[in-house]
Structures are given as C-alpha cells and as structure tokens.
Write an enzyme that holds these catalytic residues in place. Structure first.
Site, PDB file in Angstrom:
ATOM      1  N   GLU A  44       0.851  -1.186   0.000  1.00  0.00           N
ATOM      2  CA  GLU A  44       0.000   0.000   0.000  1.00  0.00           C
ATOM      3  C   GLU A  44       0.887   1.236   0.000  1.00  0.00           C
ATOM      4  O   GLU A  44       1.939   1.256   0.646  1.00  0.00           O
ATOM      5  CB  GLU A  44      -0.913   0.044   1.230  1.00  0.00           C
ATOM      6  CG  GLU A  44      -1.655   1.396   1.287  1.00  0.00           C
ATOM      7  CD  GLU A  44      -2.869   1.435   2.182  1.00  0.00           C
ATOM      8  OE1 GLU A  44      -2.989   0.576   3.061  1.00  0.00           O
ATOM      9  OE2 GLU A  44      -3.695   2.343   1.987  1.00  0.00           O
ATOM     10  N   CYS A 238      -6.605   1.402   2.252  1.00  0.00           N
ATOM     11  CA  CYS A 238      -7.543   2.529   2.272  1.00  0.00           C
ATOM     12  C   CYS A 238      -7.337   3.495   1.121  1.00  0.00           C
ATOM     13  O   CYS A 238      -8.269   4.226   0.774  1.00  0.00           O
ATOM     14  CB  CYS A 238      -7.440   3.266   3.599  1.00  0.00           C
ATOM     15  SG  CYS A 238      -8.008   2.285   4.994  1.00  0.00           S
ATOM     16  N   ASN A 369     -12.002  -2.516  -0.660  1.00  0.00           N
ATOM     17  CA  ASN A 369     -10.936  -2.894   0.277  1.00  0.00           C
ATOM     18  C   ASN A 369     -11.554  -3.580   1.489  1.00  0.00           C
ATOM     19  O   ASN A 369     -11.863  -4.765   1.435  1.00  0.00           O
ATOM     20  CB  ASN A 369     -10.126  -1.659   0.665  1.00  0.00           C
ATOM     21  CG  ASN A 369      -9.104  -1.943   1.746  1.00  0.00           C
ATOM     22  OD1 ASN A 369      -8.474  -2.993   1.715  1.00  0.00           O
ATOM     23  ND2 ASN A 369      -8.939  -1.054   2.700  1.00  0.00           N
ATOM     24  N   GLU A 370     -11.770  -2.850   2.560  1.00  0.00           N
ATOM     25  CA  GLU A 370     -12.358  -3.511   3.741  1.00  0.00           C
ATOM     26  C   GLU A 370     -13.726  -2.899   4.013  1.00  0.00           C
ATOM     27  O   GLU A 370     -13.976  -2.393   5.094  1.00  0.00           O
ATOM     28  CB  GLU A 370     -11.413  -3.442   4.946  1.00  0.00           C
ATOM     29  CG  GLU A 370     -10.897  -2.058   5.242  1.00  0.00           C
ATOM     30  CD  GLU A 370      -9.935  -1.993   6.421  1.00  0.00           C
ATOM     31  OE1 GLU A 370      -9.300  -2.987   6.771  1.00  0.00           O
ATOM     32  OE2 GLU A 370      -9.839  -0.902   7.001  1.00  0.00           O
TER      33      GLU A 370
HETATM   34  O1  AHR Z   1      -2.583  -1.434   6.427  1.00  0.00           O
HETATM   35  C1  AHR Z   1      -3.030  -0.191   6.822  1.00  0.00           C
HETATM   36  C2  AHR Z   1      -4.529  -0.031   6.662  1.00  0.00           C
HETATM   37  O2  AHR Z   1      -5.199  -0.913   7.488  1.00  0.00           O
HETATM   38  C3  AHR Z   1      -5.054  -0.352   5.303  1.00  0.00           C
HETATM   39  O3  AHR Z   1      -4.983   0.714   4.444  1.00  0.00           O
HETATM   40  C4  AHR Z   1      -6.477  -0.709   5.558  1.00  0.00           C
HETATM   41  O4  AHR Z   1      -6.976  -1.626   4.630  1.00  0.00           O
HETATM   42  C5  AHR Z   1      -6.482  -1.210   6.977  1.00  0.00           C
HETATM   43  O5  AHR Z   1      -7.428  -0.564   7.733  1.00  0.00           O
END
Ligand code: AHR
Length: 657
Positions: A44, A238, A369-370
C-alpha cells in the site's frame, strides 16, 4: 543402552523443565494442496512506500503540483534584485503548474533547491540521472547550473545544461557525487541574467531495479524478490477507497507517460493528527503498469484492488449511487483488458505502447478494500455479475470489513457465502496474544464455502515502548505461530499477507511495518524474516503433524505445521516442518516421519530466535534477529531435536514417498 539414554533424556527434560512432545508427520496422508499464492505481499502507498520509497525518484514535488506548489523547494536567494520566481498554472496541461526562474544579475546564480523526500540519499561514485523540462523566455540560450549538495550545502557533483529553445524540451545530464550523503539536496540555478520556465525536475539513481531507467529502487525490490512471494496485492488498502470518492485511486490516471499522470494528495497525508505528513502526495510514477511489471519480475500473481463505489467508511463513507455505478464497474473491466487484452484492444494497445505487448495474465481482482454493511454487498453483486459475464475466469476478492469478528464480519460472511464468493479478505491487527489464540481459527471454517485471503495482518504489541519498536520479536513469533495455523488450513486459506509492507523511517504514519528504509539503506524486521521463511519454504501439500492425535497449536507452547514440497528438481521430495516454541524454555521433540524413505542423512535447519521478546532490528543492527542456517546429521524416520526457547525453527529433510 538405548533405554538408559531414554531414561537420562527424560530425567534431563523433567529436571530442566523442557517441554517434550512426540510429533508424528504422515506423508502418506496429505491434507490439502498448498496454493502457489499461499504467502504473498500487500503493498500500500502508506508510510511513503511509493513516492519517497519504492519509486526511485529523488525529487519531491517535481512538477510543482502539490497544493502549495513550492513545497519541498527553497529559493537560493530571497532577494528580488537577485532573482524572482513566478508560479504559472496552465489549465491545458494535466499537471498544470510550472515555474519561471528569473535571474536579474550577471555573474550570479539564482534558482531553486529541492530537499528530496526527507533528504536525497546519494552514494559516492554512482551516477544519477537528472532531467528537466525547460524553455528559454528570452532571445538566445540560458544556462542552468545543476548541483548536488551535501547537508552543509557543499557541492558533491555539478553539471551545466544549456536551454537552447523557446519551446518546451527535455534536457538530461548525469551527475556522480564525490561522497556518500544521506541528506543531500538538488540545486537548479540560472547562471547570469536570464529567464527560463521549468517543470518535471527529476533525479533518479542509474542503478535501479533491473537497470530500468527511472523506475524502482533496487534494494527494496530485491527484498521483495527474496521472499519469493506468491502474489502482490496493490495499491492498498484505504488509498483504494479514498477519504472521498473524488480522491479514490483511479488506475487510468496512473498509466501512460509519467509526466501526464495527474498527481493527487495521498489520503494518509492528513489521516493521523499526531503524524501529519503534509508533503505526502501520489505522483503515480509508480502506477498500474509498474505494479504489473513488478509482479511479473518477482514471480508473484498480481492482485489489483479496485474501488467499488464506496469511499473509506472510517472517513466520509461516500457512496456512488447504484444507478451511477457503471463507470466504476467499467474501470475494472478496462483494467482486465489493460492487463490481458490483445494489442488491438483499446487498453491492451496502451499496455503494448508502454513496452509490454505480452499480457500480464491477470487472474484475480479485489472489489473494494475492507468495506462493510449492506451497501457493499449490493454493489459487489453488480461488479461480480458484470465481471464474471465478460471474464468468467477472473476470481474476485471481496472484503469482510476491517475486523476479524463481530456483527459486520458475520453479516459479511453470510452474504458472501450466499453470493458464492471466491475469496474473502479478512483483516486482523491485534495483540500477540490474539495471534496465539487464533492459531486454530480456521480449523473449524466451512471447507465448502468461499476461500480465505488473510489479506492484512500484523501483531501489534502493547508492550512495545514506542511505535517504531512494534516490530519486535514477541510480535513476530506470535505471527509465526498463527501462520502454522494458516498452513495447516491451506484447503481454506488460499492467500495471506502481512500489512503494511514498507515504512520510510522518517515519514511513516502507521507501525508496525515489514520493511523499514531511509534514503540509503533498508532492513527487514524480524517479522520480515518470519514471512520470508514461510514463503520461501511453501511446499506443495500440507501433511498432518500430530501429537497424541491432535494438531499442535499451543500445547506446551508449541505450534507446528508440516508440508511436503514435490516441486524440487533434486530427484527427491522435501518434508518441511515449521516449528514455533513460544516458551522461554527449550522444547524437546521426537519427530517420526511416516510414509516416506529418507534419501540422505542430513537435515537442514533454519532457526530464528531471540532471548528478548522486545528486541528489534534496526539500521545499525539490521540482522540482529535473522535466520541462522544449520545442518544436523540424522538417519531414518526418527528425528530428535531441541527447539530453542522463543524460536521459529524450520526443519527440512529430503525423502521419497
Ligand atoms: O494497512 C493499513 C490499513 O489498514 C489499510 O490501508 C487498511 O486496509 C487497513 O485498515
């Protein structure tokens, strides 16, 4: 005699307090195939992982596009009678800004100095490639003096460029610094009375990954390649979602000519009030083409993650209305064409024009993503239908939210089972204790449901004395114990990756992280070595490793998994045991290998251990905790071994079934 030795050994173990376990590994009854994607990477753009990290560009704000166009730049003199700068905004350009340098005095230099990403790291004797877009705003030529400066402003290397045209033109030059410097800067100055416009001021080390000009930092990619990862997930996290939909990651802005990739603010710039990083932007010099190429270079399956019409639910939670979801879905379809389409297709043609006519063989895509809640699943469904209709072979990764349990998580799994999802991405950032307790997490998962992608995990040790010290041995060992549980359940868990991957030691927002770097150096944390030991010893099938008929997941502080690697070209197979002892005392194991014949009398060991749970690696002691290779003479199918206290040990033996 044998009896006597046995009695003495037992007496010694009781006296010394060693745990003693009998472990039976049966190679005739493999439990599951291990996916080639089992252990991978999660990249990321957080902690300056891309700009100021993996992307080797050394100039920050090279095209003056930050919200404050001169951020990262200083003038050589703040005196109008010597010189002035003007900032122009040309709306006809994707990256609208450029600056005008005007030197008002003959026999004087006037210009700008770039500070790099918390300094420019330079190595003595290595060439650095400078380039600039410039045009002369006067009749005749103008001369630019380009210098690399050390932290005291002393010149380390110098060259001149003659700007000989009134049209925008790219000029290049090489500079070789005389000494190594971690915090150098770059000066671009007009010599004498003259005026020029400048843009895209760039400096790259010549020595990049695979010697590809102007792309990736070699030492950092090498550390990834050394892990032999099965996949690489990118670009987040994120940042895929964005704080708002407008600031979401849009892959189409990241391909084509780097100068024309529209820069945006990085969402981590302002995320944490205690770690503000106002100079965090995304130039997209590392864009989707470069990610695919990186995946190919290191032999990892690419896993791009795409926005699903939802901005980060920890921020605005903005939603694209269901009736306006098409452009988001189309972005995914176009991405698949960019990666795999033939060179006559619109997006395949772009890939070819960027230097890669062959397809990238993309097999999976992440949708969101999440994300969590009903809004996600109604959107996911639209994506899944459209993608599977056009590309039935593409597997989709869907999110299960940010937490590894609770109402939203359970709801997600219910929906995803119902939707017959392919791979469900679970995230867990928790204490070392949680990781130990969850070594059996997947033992009871439904074998017939969607497969699991443990897409983001890291043990966060509450005992760490500072955020930078969270990558300690206690956390690493707990992750190793947990990973034996992932391996044991390889029929359910198809992929797993630690998160986040990189941290610039001077510009991080989030810890712990797998690999730490500065302008000149990088080191792997103990967690890195755990990941590396697992992923470079993946094996092809899981074998039962039992004690008293049960998997070893915490009894006497031991966590053990076993696999066999049938892919070796050495004329035999290899049994690999991954053994974690979280006790502060050594452990004595009697291992029996059933269903195989040994093909030699040696066992190879890799041991990672430390006596200090809070110990970490650092720039000055980068391998304080690193695997030590050993060999052991052993004959036959019984192996006795003493595991160090607080250790991860890999035992490898050649055999044939
Ligand atoms: O890994 C850091 C963050 O943690 C990522 O961006 C997100 O997917 C998670 O909340």
């Amino acid at each position: 005699m044998k009896r006597l030795i046995l009695i003495l050994t037992i007496a010694f173990n009781i006296y010394s307090g060693y745990a003693q376990q009998k472990v039976v590994v049966d190679a005739s009854r493999p439990i599951a195939k291990i996916q080639p994607t089992m252990w991978g990477l999660f990249f990321e753009d957080i902690n300056f992982a891309a700009d100021g990290g993996l992307y080797a560009e050394l100039v920050k704000n090279r095209s003056f596009e930050f919200d404050e166009p001169m951020m990262g730049w200083e003038l050589t003199a703040y005196n109008d009678s010597i010189g002035r700068i003007f900032i122009f905004r040309d709306e006809t350009k994707t990256n609208a800004h450029y600056i005008r340098l005007q030197c008002n005095v003959d026999n004087t230099d006037f210009g700008v100095v770039n500070e790099g990403f918390r300094g420019i790291g330079l190595r003595a004797g290595n060439p650095y490639d400078f380039s600039i877009l410039a045009r002369s705003i006067q009749n005749g030529n103008a001369r630019l003096n380009i210098r690399l400066l050390n932290h005291d402003g002393k010149t380390l290397a110098q060259t001149e460029i003659t700007v000989n045209s009134g049209e925008w033109k790219k000029y290049s030059a090489a500079l070789t610094p005389a000494s190594t410097e971690e915090k150098a800067s770059l000066s671009v100055a007009l010599q004498g009375k003259s005026t020029v416009d400048i843009d895209m001021v760039s400096l790259f080390p010549r020595d990049t990954w695979k010697n590809r000009p102007n792309v990736l930092r070699k030492d950092l990619v090498q550390m990834l390649a050394d892990m032999k990862p099965g996949f690489i997930r990118f670009p987040g996290g994120c940042i895929v979602e964005g704080r708002t939909l407008l600031s979401r990651y849009q892959w189409k802005n990241t391909v084509g000519n780097p100068a024309d990739r529209k820069l945006i603010i990085n969402r981590w710039n302002t995320e944490f009030k205690n770690r503000l990083t106002p100079d965090y932007y995304q130039s997209y010099g590392l864009g989707f083409f470069e990610y695919f190429l990186l995946a190919e270079d290191i032999g990892a399956e690419p896993l791009p993650v795409m926005n699903c019409g939802m901005a980060c639910q920890f921020n605005t939670s903005e939603l694209a209305p269901m009736e306006n979801l098409d452009p988001y879905v189309q972005d995914v379809l176009d991405l698949i064409e960019f990666a795999n389409g033939d060179t006559t297709s619109e997006w395949g043609k772009l890939r070819a024009s960027m230097g890669h006519p062959a397809p990238f063989h993309l097999k999976m895509v992440g949708i969101g993503n999440e994300q969590w809640g009903p809004q996600y699943f109604e959107r996911y469904k639209v994506f899944a239908e459209a993608i599977h209709r056009k590309y039935p072979g593409i597997r989709l990764v869907s999110g299960a939210g940010p937490f590894p349990g609770g109402e939203d998580f359970n709801y997600a799994w219910k929906q995803l089972r119902h939707l017959n999802a392919d791979l469900v991405d679970e995230h867990y950032y928790s204490s070392p204790k949680w990781f130990l307790q969850n070594a059996t997490r997947y033992d009871s998962y439904d074998r017939k449901g969607p497969k699991v992608f443990a897409g983001e995990y890291a043990a966060h040790d509450p005992r760490a004395k500072a955020p930078e010290l969270k990558n300690n041995w206690e956390a690493s060992l707990a992750e190793a114990a947990f990973m034996t549980g992932l391996e044991r359940n390889a029929d359910v868990v198809f992929m797993a990756s630690y998160a986040p991957l990189f941290a610039n030691a001077e510009a991080w927002q989030w810890t712990p992280d797998l690999i730490w770097f500065n302008g000149l150096a990088a080191f792997g944390t103990p967690n890195y070595y755990v990941q590396k030991m697992f992923s470079s010893n993946r094996g092809t099938e899981v074998l039962p490793a039992l004690s008293n008929g049960k998997p070893i997941a915490g009894q006497d502080s031991l966590y053990i998994s076993a696999c066999i690697d049938s892919s070796t070209d050495k004329g035999s197979e290899e049994i690999i045991l991954k053994m974690v002892n979280v006790s502060s005392r050594p452990a004595h194991l009697d291992i029996t290998l059933n269903g195989v014949k040994r093909t030699d009398n040696k066992a190879m060991l890799e041991v990672l251990s430390s006596g200090d749970p809070l110990a970490v690696n650092s720039f000055s002691t980068p391998t304080a905790i690193a695997p030590v290779d050993k060999t052991m003479d052993t004959k036959g199918r019984s192996i006795e071994i003493i595991l160090d206290a607080n250790s991860l040990t890999l035992l490898k033996v050649h055999c044939k079934r």
